[in-house]
Design a protein around this motif. Structure first.
Motif, PDB file in Angstrom:
ATOM      1  N   ALA A  85      41.993  42.807  31.507  1.00 49.71           N
ATOM      2  CA  ALA A  85      41.775  42.958  32.947  1.00 49.71           C
ATOM      3  C   ALA A  85      40.796  44.073  33.284  1.00 49.71           C
ATOM      4  N   PRO A  86      40.905  45.285  32.681  1.00 50.77           N
ATOM      5  CA  PRO A  86      39.909  46.331  33.010  1.00 50.77           C
ATOM      6  C   PRO A  86      38.486  45.906  32.691  1.00 50.77           C
ATOM      7  N   THR A  87      38.311  45.193  31.565  1.00 49.03           N
ATOM      8  CA  THR A  87      36.970  44.718  31.218  1.00 49.03           C
ATOM      9  C   THR A  87      36.474  43.704  32.235  1.00 49.03           C
ATOM     10  N   THR A  88      37.366  42.826  32.678  1.00 49.30           N
ATOM     11  CA  THR A  88      36.978  41.822  33.669  1.00 49.30           C
ATOM     12  C   THR A  88      36.531  42.474  34.975  1.00 49.30           C
ATOM     13  N   PHE A  89      37.285  43.471  35.445  1.00 46.49           N
ATOM     14  CA  PHE A  89      36.910  44.147  36.684  1.00 46.49           C
ATOM     15  C   PHE A  89      35.621  44.943  36.527  1.00 46.49           C
ATOM     16  N   GLU A  90      35.412  45.500  35.343  1.00 40.70           N
ATOM     17  CA  GLU A  90      34.149  46.202  35.102  1.00 40.70           C
ATOM     18  C   GLU A  90      32.978  45.237  35.162  1.00 40.70           C
ATOM     19  N   MET A  91      33.156  44.056  34.569  1.00 34.98           N
ATOM     20  CA  MET A  91      32.101  43.053  34.609  1.00 34.98           C
ATOM     21  C   MET A  91      31.849  42.576  36.040  1.00 34.98           C
ATOM     22  N   LEU A  92      32.916  42.452  36.824  1.00 36.41           N
ATOM     23  CA  LEU A  92      32.736  42.055  38.218  1.00 36.41           C
ATOM     24  C   LEU A  92      31.967  43.116  38.998  1.00 36.41           C
ATOM     25  N   ALA A  93      32.270  44.380  38.736  1.00 38.16           N
ATOM     26  CA  ALA A  93      31.548  45.460  39.415  1.00 38.16           C
ATOM     27  C   ALA A  93      30.065  45.435  39.060  1.00 38.16           C
ATOM     28  N   ARG A  94      29.748  45.223  37.785  1.00 35.66           N
ATOM     29  CA  ARG A  94      28.352  45.116  37.374  1.00 35.66           C
ATOM     30  C   ARG A  94      27.682  43.903  37.996  1.00 35.66           C
ATOM     31  N   CYS A  95      28.450  42.816  38.105  1.00 35.23           N
ATOM     32  CA  CYS A  95      27.905  41.600  38.715  1.00 35.23           C
ATOM     33  C   CYS A  95      27.565  41.841  40.178  1.00 35.23           C
ATOM     34  N   PHE A  96      28.458  42.495  40.915  1.00 35.13           N
ATOM     35  CA  PHE A  96      28.194  42.779  42.319  1.00 35.13           C
ATOM     36  C   PHE A  96      26.996  43.712  42.477  1.00 35.13           C
ATOM     37  N   GLU A  97      26.879  44.658  41.555  1.00 33.02           N
ATOM     38  CA  GLU A  97      25.735  45.578  41.605  1.00 33.02           C
ATOM     39  C   GLU A  97      24.427  44.840  41.377  1.00 33.02           C
ATOM     40  N   ALA A  98      24.433  43.920  40.400  1.00 35.58           N
ATOM     41  CA  ALA A  98      23.215  43.151  40.134  1.00 35.58           C
ATOM     42  C   ALA A  98      22.925  42.175  41.270  1.00 35.58           C
ATOM     43  N   LEU A  99      23.969  41.663  41.876  1.00 35.45           N
ATOM     44  CA  LEU A  99      23.793  40.714  42.980  1.00 35.45           C
ATOM     45  C   LEU A  99      23.336  41.419  44.249  1.00 35.45           C
ATOM     46  N   GLY A 100      23.740  42.670  44.418  1.00 29.62           N
ATOM     47  CA  GLY A 100      23.372  43.411  45.614  1.00 29.62           C
ATOM     48  C   GLY A 100      24.237  43.067  46.811  1.00 29.62           C
ATOM     49  N   ALA A 101      25.356  42.403  46.571  1.00 30.42           N
ATOM     50  CA  ALA A 101      26.251  42.006  47.655  1.00 30.42           C
ATOM     51  C   ALA A 101      27.600  41.648  47.051  1.00 30.42           C
ATOM     52  N   VAL A 102      28.580  41.433  47.929  1.00 29.27           N
ATOM     53  CA  VAL A 102      29.918  41.034  47.498  1.00 29.27           C
ATOM     54  C   VAL A 102      30.217  39.658  48.091  1.00 29.27           C
ATOM     55  N   PRO A 103      30.496  38.651  47.261  1.00 34.53           N
ATOM     56  CA  PRO A 103      30.800  37.323  47.807  1.00 34.53           C
ATOM     57  C   PRO A 103      32.142  37.330  48.537  1.00 34.53           C
ATOM     58  N   ARG A 104      32.330  36.328  49.382  1.00 36.08           N
ATOM     59  CA  ARG A 104      33.581  36.249  50.141  1.00 36.08           C
ATOM     60  C   ARG A 104      34.749  35.880  49.253  1.00 36.08           C
ATOM     61  N   VAL A 105      34.503  35.046  48.226  1.00 35.40           N
ATOM     62  CA  VAL A 105      35.575  34.563  47.347  1.00 35.40           C
ATOM     63  C   VAL A 105      35.095  34.642  45.908  1.00 35.40           C
ATOM     64  N   VAL A 106      35.970  35.142  45.021  1.00 34.95           N
ATOM     65  CA  VAL A 106      35.730  35.088  43.580  1.00 34.95           C
ATOM     66  C   VAL A 106      36.712  34.066  43.010  1.00 34.95           C
ATOM     67  N   LEU A 107      36.177  33.009  42.423  1.00 31.26           N
ATOM     68  CA  LEU A 107      36.994  31.901  41.919  1.00 31.26           C
ATOM     69  C   LEU A 107      37.122  32.007  40.414  1.00 31.26           C
ATOM     70  N   ALA A 108      38.356  32.239  39.929  1.00 31.89           N
ATOM     71  CA  ALA A 108      38.615  32.381  38.493  1.00 31.89           C
ATOM     72  C   ALA A 108      39.342  31.146  37.982  1.00 31.89           C
ATOM     73  N   ASP A 109      39.197  30.892  36.691  1.00 31.43           N
ATOM     74  CA  ASP A 109      39.798  29.719  36.068  1.00 31.43           C
ATOM     75  C   ASP A 109      41.107  30.100  35.376  1.00 31.43           C
ATOM     76  N   ARG A 110      42.100  30.523  36.157  1.00 34.32           N
ATOM     77  CA  ARG A 110      43.432  30.852  35.645  1.00 34.32           C
ATOM     78  C   ARG A 110      43.358  31.786  34.432  1.00 34.32           C
ATOM     79  N   MET A 111      42.652  32.889  34.585  1.00 41.82           N
ATOM     80  CA  MET A 111      42.475  33.833  33.476  1.00 41.82           C
ATOM     81  C   MET A 111      43.801  34.498  33.124  1.00 41.82           C
ATOM     82  N   GLY A 112      44.113  34.534  31.835  1.00 43.73           N
ATOM     83  CA  GLY A 112      45.351  35.155  31.403  1.00 43.73           C
ATOM     84  C   GLY A 112      45.382  36.652  31.652  1.00 43.73           C
TER      85      GLY A 112
END
Length: 224
Positions: free
Chosen positions: A157-184
């Protein structure tokens, strides 16, 4: 049954010759066909009768059992009941009946996949992949198909949230919904058809301004 054009040719030949047999010789048909065409009586084709099968007596029983089991029952399981109901044919012929009933049921009960209708900046789909010991985080903006791919050593989970933070930084915005595929790594528990996130994720919408949701196990078509 002659076409309208052939019938007009026959009538024209009869008008020229004035004889049923003469017109028949020219048009290559029987003189009775010429007579019917001239008198306006179309040739009657013999009535076709539906071919009967030896499994017709149990077709309704098979259709009912196939519907009851959502087309999962096998012909081997159904054969004893069909034999008791009066079926006397071979097992191979009975398998054809069951296969036909399953195709008919699936055609009427096909779940299908609904195409996703996305809006700009609305949905970011994320998932983990792996290649050997290397873990790959992938994120795609549903509308623009903008992609974000990074590598990691684990899928916690910490790695996933870190990757999401990097993704938002690269995107320059925050999407309204993050859709995950039932991640364990993000799943705290499961209730029927629903996915429960971990407790630390309860603050996610407040801190990130984005909702984190997951697809249901029985509805993969939500992914679009």
């Amino acid at each position: 049954m002659k076409s309208e054009r052939e019938r007009m040719d026959i009538i024209a030949a009869y008008n020229d010759l004035g004889s049923f047999r003469g017109a028949a010789a020219i048009c290559g048909v029987d003189h009775k066909t010429v007579k019917r065409a001239v008198l306006g009586q179309p040739a009657q084709s013999p009535a076709s009768t539906a071919r009967r099968h030896n499994y017709d007596v149990v077709a309704d029983i098979v259709a009912a059992r196939v519907a009851k089991t959502s087309a999962r029952i096998t012909a081997k399981r159904l054969l004893p009941a069909a034999t008791a109901a009066g079926y006397t044919g071979s097992a191979r012929n009975f398998r054809r009946l069951v296969a036909r009933a399953k195709r008919a049921w699936r055609a009427d009960n096909h779940r299908g996949r609904r195409p996703g209708v996305w809006a700009p900046g609305e949905v970011l789909a994320i998932d983990w992949g792996s290649e050997g010991s290397l873990h790959i985080f992938c994120a795609v903006m549903a509308f623009s198909r903008w992609r974000f791919v990074r590598f990691a050593t684990d899928e916690r989970a910490p790695t996933t949230f870190e990757m999401l933070a990097r993704c938002f930084e690269a995107l320059g915005a925050v999407p309204r919904v993050v859709l995950a595929d039932r991640m364990g790594c993000l799943k705290g528990g499961v209730v029927p058809t629903s996915w429960c996130p971990r407790r630390p994720m309860s603050a996610w919408p407040c801190t990130m301004g984005s909702a984190l949701i997951s697809v249901r196990a029985t509805t993969p078509n939500r992914k679009g």
